[in-house]
Design a protein around this motif. Structure first.
Motif, PDB file in Angstrom:
ATOM      1  N   GLY A 120       0.825  -1.191   0.000  1.00 30.60           N
ATOM      2  CA  GLY A 120       0.000   0.000   0.000  1.00 30.60           C
ATOM      3  C   GLY A 120       0.868   1.254   0.000  1.00 30.60           C
ATOM      4  N   ILE A 121       0.209   2.399  -0.123  1.00 27.10           N
ATOM      5  CA  ILE A 121       0.911   3.674  -0.218  1.00 27.10           C
ATOM      6  C   ILE A 121       1.040   4.301   1.167  1.00 27.10           C
ATOM      7  N   PRO A 122       2.248   4.653   1.596  1.00 23.25           N
ATOM      8  CA  PRO A 122       2.431   5.271   2.918  1.00 23.25           C
ATOM      9  C   PRO A 122       1.994   6.734   2.896  1.00 23.25           C
ATOM     10  N   GLU A 123       1.651   7.237   4.076  1.00 27.70           N
ATOM     11  CA  GLU A 123       1.281   8.647   4.171  1.00 27.70           C
ATOM     12  C   GLU A 123       2.509   9.551   4.149  1.00 27.70           C
ATOM     13  N   HIS A 124       3.607   9.088   4.768  1.00 28.54           N
ATOM     14  CA  HIS A 124       4.829   9.884   4.832  1.00 28.54           C
ATOM     15  C   HIS A 124       6.029   8.984   4.564  1.00 28.54           C
ATOM     16  N   ILE A 125       7.076   9.568   4.009  1.00 29.73           N
ATOM     17  CA  ILE A 125       8.352   8.883   3.856  1.00 29.73           C
ATOM     18  C   ILE A 125       9.431   9.798   4.422  1.00 29.73           C
ATOM     19  N   ARG A 126      10.198   9.261   5.370  1.00 30.20           N
ATOM     20  CA  ARG A 126      11.231  10.047   6.055  1.00 30.20           C
ATOM     21  C   ARG A 126      12.606   9.667   5.525  1.00 30.20           C
ATOM     22  N   SER A 127      13.484  10.665   5.383  1.00 27.74           N
ATOM     23  CA  SER A 127      14.842  10.398   4.906  1.00 27.74           C
ATOM     24  C   SER A 127      15.736  11.574   5.263  1.00 27.74           C
ATOM     25  N   ASP A 128      17.021  11.425   4.949  1.00 28.73           N
ATOM     26  CA  ASP A 128      17.913  12.578   5.088  1.00 28.73           C
ATOM     27  C   ASP A 128      17.874  13.388   3.797  1.00 28.73           C
ATOM     28  N   ASN A 129      18.900  14.162   3.544  1.00 33.60           N
ATOM     29  CA  ASN A 129      18.856  15.110   2.426  1.00 33.60           C
ATOM     30  C   ASN A 129      19.802  14.747   1.298  1.00 33.60           C
ATOM     31  N   GLY A 130      20.049  13.445   1.092  1.00 33.71           N
ATOM     32  CA  GLY A 130      20.923  13.011   0.018  1.00 33.71           C
ATOM     33  C   GLY A 130      20.360  13.383  -1.343  1.00 33.71           C
ATOM     34  N   PRO A 131      21.209  13.468  -2.362  1.00 31.41           N
ATOM     35  CA  PRO A 131      20.741  13.896  -3.689  1.00 31.41           C
ATOM     36  C   PRO A 131      19.662  12.993  -4.271  1.00 31.41           C
ATOM     37  N   GLU A 132      19.746  11.679  -4.029  1.00 32.66           N
ATOM     38  CA  GLU A 132      18.713  10.780  -4.540  1.00 32.66           C
ATOM     39  C   GLU A 132      17.379  11.024  -3.833  1.00 32.66           C
ATOM     40  N   MET A 133      17.443  11.475  -2.582  1.00 31.09           N
ATOM     41  CA  MET A 133      16.243  11.613  -1.771  1.00 31.09           C
ATOM     42  C   MET A 133      15.494  12.915  -2.008  1.00 31.09           C
ATOM     43  N   VAL A 134      16.226  13.940  -2.428  1.00 29.80           N
ATOM     44  CA  VAL A 134      15.581  15.234  -2.678  1.00 29.80           C
ATOM     45  C   VAL A 134      15.372  15.478  -4.169  1.00 29.80           C
ATOM     46  N   ALA A 135      15.626  14.462  -4.982  1.00 30.22           N
ATOM     47  CA  ALA A 135      15.479  14.617  -6.430  1.00 30.22           C
ATOM     48  C   ALA A 135      14.057  15.049  -6.781  1.00 30.22           C
ATOM     49  N   ASN A 136      13.927  16.025  -7.665  1.00 31.00           N
ATOM     50  CA  ASN A 136      12.614  16.555  -8.035  1.00 31.00           C
ATOM     51  C   ASN A 136      11.711  15.480  -8.631  1.00 31.00           C
ATOM     52  N   ARG A 137      12.315  14.568  -9.400  1.00 29.09           N
ATOM     53  CA  ARG A 137      11.514  13.519 -10.035  1.00 29.09           C
ATOM     54  C   ARG A 137      10.862  12.617  -8.984  1.00 29.09           C
ATOM     55  N   ARG A 150      10.299  13.386  -5.743  1.00 31.32           N
ATOM     56  CA  ARG A 150       9.355  14.154  -4.939  1.00 31.32           C
ATOM     57  C   ARG A 150       8.053  14.405  -5.694  1.00 31.32           C
ATOM     58  N   SER A 151       8.151  14.665  -6.978  1.00 27.54           N
ATOM     59  CA  SER A 151       6.939  14.879  -7.775  1.00 27.54           C
ATOM     60  C   SER A 151       6.117  13.602  -7.869  1.00 27.54           C
ATOM     61  N   TRP A 152       6.798  12.482  -8.047  1.00 31.94           N
ATOM     62  CA  TRP A 152       6.100  11.203  -8.150  1.00 31.94           C
ATOM     63  C   TRP A 152       5.382  10.874  -6.845  1.00 31.94           C
ATOM     64  N   LEU A 153       6.051  11.063  -5.714  1.00 26.54           N
ATOM     65  CA  LEU A 153       5.416  10.798  -4.421  1.00 26.54           C
ATOM     66  C   LEU A 153       4.252  11.755  -4.177  1.00 26.54           C
ATOM     67  N   SER A 154       4.414  12.998  -4.570  1.00 27.02           N
ATOM     68  CA  SER A 154       3.347  13.980  -4.389  1.00 27.02           C
ATOM     69  C   SER A 154       2.096  13.577  -5.157  1.00 27.02           C
ATOM     70  N   ARG A 155       2.263  13.057  -6.372  1.00 29.68           N
ATOM     71  CA  ARG A 155       1.105  12.633  -7.159  1.00 29.68           C
ATOM     72  C   ARG A 155       0.369  11.477  -6.499  1.00 29.68           C
ATOM     73  N   LEU A 156       1.096  10.669  -5.727  1.00 28.50           N
ATOM     74  CA  LEU A 156       0.483   9.548  -5.015  1.00 28.50           C
ATOM     75  C   LEU A 156      -0.153   9.972  -3.684  1.00 28.50           C
ATOM     76  N   GLY A 157       0.151  11.194  -3.250  1.00 23.05           N
ATOM     77  CA  GLY A 157      -0.378  11.668  -1.977  1.00 23.05           C
ATOM     78  C   GLY A 157       0.535  11.388  -0.805  1.00 23.05           C
ATOM     79  N   THR A 158       1.761  10.968  -1.053  1.00 16.86           N
ATOM     80  CA  THR A 158       2.721  10.690   0.004  1.00 16.86           C
ATOM     81  C   THR A 158       3.559  11.933   0.288  1.00 16.86           C
ATOM     82  N   LYS A 159       3.627  12.326   1.549  1.00 14.55           N
ATOM     83  CA  LYS A 159       4.395  13.498   1.940  1.00 14.55           C
ATOM     84  C   LYS A 159       5.820  13.092   2.309  1.00 14.55           C
ATOM     85  N   THR A 160       6.780  13.912   1.937  1.00 18.56           N
ATOM     86  CA  THR A 160       8.172  13.643   2.282  1.00 18.56           C
ATOM     87  C   THR A 160       8.559  14.419   3.537  1.00 18.56           C
ATOM     88  N   ILE A 161       9.327  13.754   4.402  1.00 16.39           N
ATOM     89  CA  ILE A 161       9.840  14.371   5.626  1.00 16.39           C
ATOM     90  C   ILE A 161      11.354  14.300   5.565  1.00 16.39           C
TER      91      ILE A 161
END
Length: 217
Positions: free
Chosen positions: A108-125, A127-138
């Motif tokens: 299932g789809i999580p409500e939030h995904i937590r991570s640090d600030n690595g380049p793979e984790m803050v990549a716009n692609r 973040r946009s994909w997770l946003s379309r699914l309704g998942t918030k990044t922390i």
């Protein structure tokens, strides 16, 4: 673990063998107060149910030829289940999306995904994909790994119990052994925070639930 395998053995006897072999558990570190604001509120979102908060991070190792391998670890903070350990030579933003897509089909789809600030984790692609699914990044505060404590704790166990004791001759060997350990971690390894039960045991008695950990501050 001994009792679950049918051994009739006391806690005291195990401790005597433990001391005789010179085994040690790292001393507990003092609690940090950096997560708290002046008004007493907490910065970190606390997991309250399955799929509420997932965490992910990277762990690094090498095969015997010196070539690096990269492990993408994903856990459910509430159940403590390790959802995936993706092992590859390189892992980029697109690869992370593929891993998450496979996990969401199963869990299932999580409500939030937590991570640090690595380049793979803050990549716009990503973040946009997770946003379309309704998942918030922390994202944790830079230089504050304790804000991702569940994942950091898991990473320590992974290194202590597997990576520090294994030589990987090929990438494929690393993938197989690490996946075997992940299954063991989820289905057999007892967790004190879960009443000494594994987070995802293979079988449960009827109407029996796994006791969850207390909410962490």
């Amino acid at each position: 673990m001994l009792r679950s395998e049918g051994w009739e053995i006391s806690h005291g006897r195990v401790m005597r063998i433990w001391r005789r072999e010179g085994l040690k558990v790292p001393q507990k570190q003092p609690k940090r107060g950096r997560l708290w604001l002046n008004d007493g509120s907490c910065i970190r979102l606390r997991p309250e149910y399955r799929n509420h908060v997932w965490s992910w991070d990277f762990v690094f190792d090498r095969t015997v030829d010196g070539r690096p391998i990269k492990l993408m670890v994903v856990i459910d903070e509430y159940t403590r289940e390790c959802l995936a350990i993706h092992v590859a030579r390189r892992i980029r933003g697109k690869d992370a999306i593929d891993v998450f897509a496979d996990l969401m089909e199963t869990h299932g789809i999580p409500e939030h995904i937590r991570s640090d600030n690595g380049p793979e984790m803050v990549a716009n692609r990503l973040r946009s994909w997770l946003s379309r699914l309704g998942t918030k990044t922390i994202y944790i505060t830079p230089g504050s790994p304790w804000e991702n404590g569940y994942c950091e704790s898991f990473n320590g166990k992974l290194r202590d119990e597997l990576l520090n004791g294994e030589l990987f001759y090929t990438l494929r060997e690393a993938q197989v052994l690490i996946e075997q350990w992940r299954v063991f971690y989820n289905t057999e390894r007892p967790h004190s925070s879960l009443g000494y039960r594994p987070p995802a045991p293979e079988t449960l008695l009827p109407n029996q639930e796994i006791p969850m950990q207390k909410k962490a501050a």
